[in-house]
Scaffold this active site. Structure first.
Site, PDB file in Angstrom:
ATOM      1  CG  ASN A 216      56.198  29.086 104.317  1.00 49.08           C
ATOM      2  OD1 ASN A 216      55.922  28.398 105.290  1.00 49.08           O
ATOM      3  ND2 ASN A 216      55.411  29.163 103.264  1.00 49.08           N
TER       4      ASN A 216
ATOM      5  CD  GLU B 249      53.114  32.742 101.609  1.00 56.81           C
ATOM      6  OE1 GLU B 249      53.381  31.723 100.983  1.00 56.81           O
ATOM      7  OE2 GLU B 249      51.960  33.233 101.650  1.00 56.81           O
TER       8      GLU B 249
ATOM      9  CB  CYS C 174      62.199  30.101 101.968  1.00 53.10           C
ATOM     10  SG  CYS C 174      61.796  30.641 100.301  1.00 53.10           S
TER      11      CYS C 174
ATOM     12  CD  GLU D 152      63.776  25.920 102.235  1.00 48.27           C
ATOM     13  OE1 GLU D 152      62.968  26.817 102.591  1.00 48.27           O
ATOM     14  OE2 GLU D 152      63.705  25.327 101.162  1.00 48.27           O
TER      15      GLU D 152
ATOM     16  CB  CYS E 284      63.408  28.812  96.069  1.00 48.21           C
ATOM     17  SG  CYS E 284      64.024  29.956  97.328  1.00 48.21           S
TER      18      CYS E 284
ATOM     19  CB  CYS F 294      66.574  28.324 100.045  1.00 47.99           C
ATOM     20  SG  CYS F 294      65.254  29.225 100.881  1.00 47.99           S
TER      21      CYS F 294
HETATM   22 ZN   LIG Z   1      63.502  29.321  99.424  1.00 45.19          ZN
END
Ligand SMILES: [Zn+2]
Length: 103
Positions: free
Chosen positions: A44, A46, A55, A57, A89, A92
């Protein structure tokens, strides 16, 4: 666990250690296994503007596509929560469905 899965998980854990997560302090790593046996990792990344955060993934999938991989066999995702699972999430999940169907 096969040697290939062990390697996938190991690289996933290594990727988690590279996460840039100063806001959530929730490092996540991901590793995708391509159909031809390559392992591509992501973490990830940010941003102060939450919507720009990516993210682990999606980072792994995007890196894989850039490197020419379009078929995937497996994905590993890890975080710092012990003895509990965490799922991808919604964004993703959408990306994972898209690569499963279209690439
Ligand atoms: Zn995600």
């Amino acid at each position: 666990m096969t040697d290939q899965v062990k390697e996938l998980v190991s690289k996933c854990l290594q990727a988690r250690d590279k996460a840039y997560c100063p806001y959530s302090r929730f490092p996540v790593g991901a590793a995708v296994l391509t159909a031809d046996g390559a392992i591509i990792t992501g973490c990830n990344v940010e941003n102060a503007s939450y919507g720009l955060t990516v993210c682990a993934e999606r980072t792994a999938i995007q890196r894989a596509v850039v490197e020419g991989h379009t078929q995937f066999s497996a994905i590993a995702v890890t975080c710092d929560i012990k003895d509990r699972f965490v799922g991808p999430c919604g964004a993703c999940r959408q990306v994972l469905m898209e690569v499963r169907r279209c690439l």
